[in-house]
Scaffold this active site. Structure first.
Site, PDB file in Angstrom:
ATOM      1  N   HIS A  48      42.682  42.334  49.415  1.00  0.00           N
ATOM      2  CA  HIS A  48      41.986  43.357  50.196  1.00  0.00           C
ATOM      3  C   HIS A  48      41.959  44.690  49.442  1.00  0.00           C
ATOM      4  CE1 HIS A  48      40.420  45.246  53.818  1.00  0.00           C
ATOM      5  NE2 HIS A  48      41.331  46.209  53.685  1.00  0.00           N
ATOM      6  N   GLU A  53      38.660  36.896  50.309  1.00  0.00           N
ATOM      7  CA  GLU A  53      39.425  37.530  51.371  1.00  0.00           C
ATOM      8  C   GLU A  53      39.145  36.872  52.724  1.00  0.00           C
ATOM      9  OE1 GLU A  53      39.983  42.119  52.871  1.00  0.00           O
ATOM     10  OE2 GLU A  53      37.964  41.309  52.620  1.00  0.00           O
ATOM     11  N   ASN A  82      56.046  24.476  22.865  1.00  0.00           N
ATOM     12  CA  ASN A  82      56.701  23.424  22.106  1.00  0.00           C
ATOM     13  C   ASN A  82      57.754  22.703  22.931  1.00  0.00           C
ATOM     14  OD1 ASN A  82      56.188  23.117  18.936  1.00  0.00           O
ATOM     15  ND2 ASN A  82      55.677  25.201  19.533  1.00  0.00           N
TER      16      ASN A  82
END
Length: 684
Positions: free
Chosen positions: A48, A70, A406
């Site tokens: 908002h 919203e 990794n």
């Protein structure tokens, strides 16, 4: 008086990016089986705020996209609509989309709204479905809708508030084919009618497959609190089966998009080279900003006040100085020294931020990559409130990304392989930060397969990195993964396995004045440990003299200092002398040869050797004299002159002279090229 809104743009962008971080963090921790209403509220408030700010500043592309986002969030937080995993995925994609839009607007570049349009259609498809009837696997309406049945029961006072039902019906008619049936059963006798009251209710049928629930809600937006409005989709039963098939297709497409976005969001850091120096005339990057705790500002203000008092006292002594005031002068200078030290520490604290600013990106990355790799992985984060200099934090992000990738790809096994090995099918990767002395330590630990010792050794011999008969310790074997181009991956993927990256990780960390090491046990897991200075602005240094020049060694790089016993020195043909120090042979590098300086003496027994370590390699640097240890303020040589190999910066000493701060790794490369691996001395 007109207000120039552009002056507030930077604040808007900073707050919006913080709001997106809140949304992403909240969505990542959201449990769809047991929804935390406060979490939904915080996500809604962030969206908002972004919507309101973007509308205020005229960023319509962001405002329009955030509006539909919203709307759906509002239905979830009011508990009129449930939330599922696919909806969370869609919200996360919208966070990425908003971040792209805001970055483009901040850089004043053309904004690509294609992705926003696609996501908005998916949100509208969710809103088209009555609450509780969402498709379980995606955001399309199931079954297919032909239009909407609308029951409109206005309150008696609707006309008194200036709202006209006919105007609303006209707006609905613009959306599709509208049929209106009026119910007059509540109409009283003619004599009892009050002209300002409304006695009618209506049953409306609005046909049109493209008409969305949001469009209907906008028509009744101003009267929703004064009327009873029931909106139900008109279902085409024959299209139900087709809608289900379409739902499965869209779900597959969404999964592919999410995988692609996960790959793009965590692109390999190996492709990112160290930042190049800014050429003459080239525009430098715009300076960033930092939010500072008000308590830190108050401390600075108090210390400035103390300095003003001390300055006033010294000024009075100096204005009418006599030798009997020497004692007061010394007291004043001691106060000045103490206040400057506290002020210096306070200023450094202003640049310190919790490392959570860097860590916050990783839960999302682990979530997306674990899905892409078909693995089950939990990320455990500790020490996120540990503070680190903002500059160091910005530069450590990419190496951490690569090390974490990794661990996810090479370290954690597939669920079925973990079960066979007697492990839980869900792997755990831990990210921990803590202070140790004057450094910060960051550890990435996984409970995966560990580094394959024999495979690494075989690959290193095959690539000619080590000889066929060289014996190495486990620590030295593990260190081989940081060699350029080294990889043991059997398959090259978009996650890892291209043989680049770990050497870049080490180089980037070394350039920050830190070092990285790895400990691993096959079948148990691995731990990558990064040690970094708390700040790049201040350095604890050891002053050394070579001839008539004074240099500064970073104290963190020094192992020990010693006088030379020639019985411990061996000469190797075609190479530098070696110092036998306990169980190691350490190459000796005369700094006077490296820098072309005439020393006090060229005889080793008349000199001192400072043993330093860089990238796990120890060397002995020959100097004439050890001087004081002190904190020095680092000045960039690259900014004020140019980059010089072996020199990381410069500083101004107390006597006004300039002293160079040595880059130990650069000195090793400058004097010897890539230093060989240390060899354990054989027992005598």
């Amino acid at each position: 008086m007109s207000i120039e809104l552009s002056q507030f743009f930077q604040v808007f962008f900073e707050e919006s990016f913080e709001g997106l971080d809140v949304m992403e963090s909240g969505l990542m921790s959201l449990d769809t089986e047991n929804v935390d209403n406060e979490m939904i509220n915080s996500i809604f408030r962030a969206a908002h705020s972004i919507k309101g700010g973007s509308a205020t500043f005229g960023f319509s592309s962001v405002a329009e996209f955030t509006h539909v986002l919203e709307t759906l969030l509002d239905e979830v937080r009011s508990e009129t609509r449930g939330i599922n995993t696919d909806m969370v995925d869609l919200f996360l994609q919208s966070v990425d989309c908003l971040r792209e839009l805001l970055h483009g607007l901040q850089a004043e570049e053309p904004v690509d709204t294609a992705r926003a349009k696609d996501l908005r259609e998916k949100f509208e498809a969710y809103l088209d479905v009555a609450p509780g009837a969402e498709a379980e696997s995606n955001g399309v309406a199931a079954p297919a809708g032909l239009g909407w049945n609308i029951t409109f029961n206005p309150g008696e006072d609707i006309l008194r508030t200036g709202n006209e039902p006919l105007r609303m019906f006209t707006q609905l008619a613009e959306l599709g084919e509208l049929t209106v049936e009026t119910n007059i059963s509540q109409l009283p006798a003619f004599s009892a009618i009050t002209l300002e009251n409304c006695y009618f209710t209506w049953q409306l049928t609005l046909m049109g497959k493209k008409v969305t629930r949001e469009q209907i809600d906008e028509v009744f937006e101003w009267v929703v609190d004064e009327c009873e409005i029931i909106v139900e989709p008109i279902v085409d039963e024959a299209a139900s089966a087709a809608a289900a098939t379409a739902a499965a297709t869209v779900a597959a497409a969404n999964a592919a998009v999410a995988a692609a976005q996960a790959t793009a969001a965590v692109a390999p850091v190996a492709a990112v080279a160290p930042a190049a120096p800014v050429a003459a005339g080239q525009k430098k990057a715009e300076p960033g900003s930092i939010r500072v705790d008000i308590e830190k500002i108050d401390t600075l203000i108090n210390m400035v006040g103390e300095l003003v008092i001390t300055q006033s006292m010294l000024g009075q002594i100096g204005a009418d100085f006599t030798f009997d005031k020497v004692g007061k002068l010394q007291e004043g200078l001691q106060d000045l020294e103490r206040n400057v030290q506290v002020l210096h520490e306070s200023v450094m604290q202003v640049r310190m931020l919790p490392i959570s600013f860097t860590f916050n990106r990783f839960p999302r990355m682990v979530r997306d990559l674990s899905r892409q790799l078909n693995k089950k992985i939990d990320l455990v984060v500790k020490g996120e409130q540990t503070e680190l200099d903002k500059t160091v934090m910005e530069k450590i992000g990419d190496p951490l990304v690569h090390l974490l990738r990794n661990s996810l790809d090479h370290g954690i096994e597939k669920p079925e392989d973990r079960v066979k090995a007697g492990k839980p099918e869900t792997g755990v990767v831990s990210l921990n930060a803590f202070h140790q002395g004057g450094n910060i330590i960051i550890e990435i630990t996984d409970d995966g397969a560990g580094l394959p010792r024999e495979k690494i050794l075989a690959k290193a011999r095959k690539n000619g990195i080590i000889g066929p008969d060289v014996g190495l310790t486990d620590e030295q074997i593990h260190d081989l993964i940081f060699q350029p181009g080294f990889s043991t991956a059997d398959v090259v993927s978009d996650v890892s396995g291209r043989g680049v990256g770990m050497d870049v990780v080490r180089r980037n960390i070394t350039e920050l004045g830190g070092h990285v090491s790895v400990k691993s046990e096959e079948g148990v897991g691995s731990t990558f440990s990064i040690s970094l200075p708390l700040t790049l602005a201040i350095l604890d240094g050891q002053l050394v003299r070579v001839g008539d020049q004074v240099y500064i060694f970073p104290l963190v790089s020094i192992v020990e200092s010693l006088s030379v016993d020639m019985k411990q020195v061996s000469t190797v043909a075609g190479a530098s002398d070696l110092l036998r120090l306990r169980e190691e042979y350490i190459p000796i590098i005369p700094l006077y040869d490296t820098f072309g300086i005439e020393p006090d003496s060229r005889r080793l027994e008349s000199s001192l050797i400072v043993v330093v370590e860089s990238d796990g390699v120890k060397v002995g640097l020959v100097v004439d004299e050890l001087q004081a240890q002190q904190q020095v303020v680092i000045k960039s040589l690259e900014t004020n002159y140019q980059s010089v190999e072996g020199v990381s910066g410069a500083t101004i000493l107390g006597d006004g002279t300039v002293s160079l701060i040595l880059d130990i790794g650069g000195i090793v490369r400058l004097a010897r090229g890539v230093a060989p691996l240390q060899v354990k001395a054989k027992a005598a």
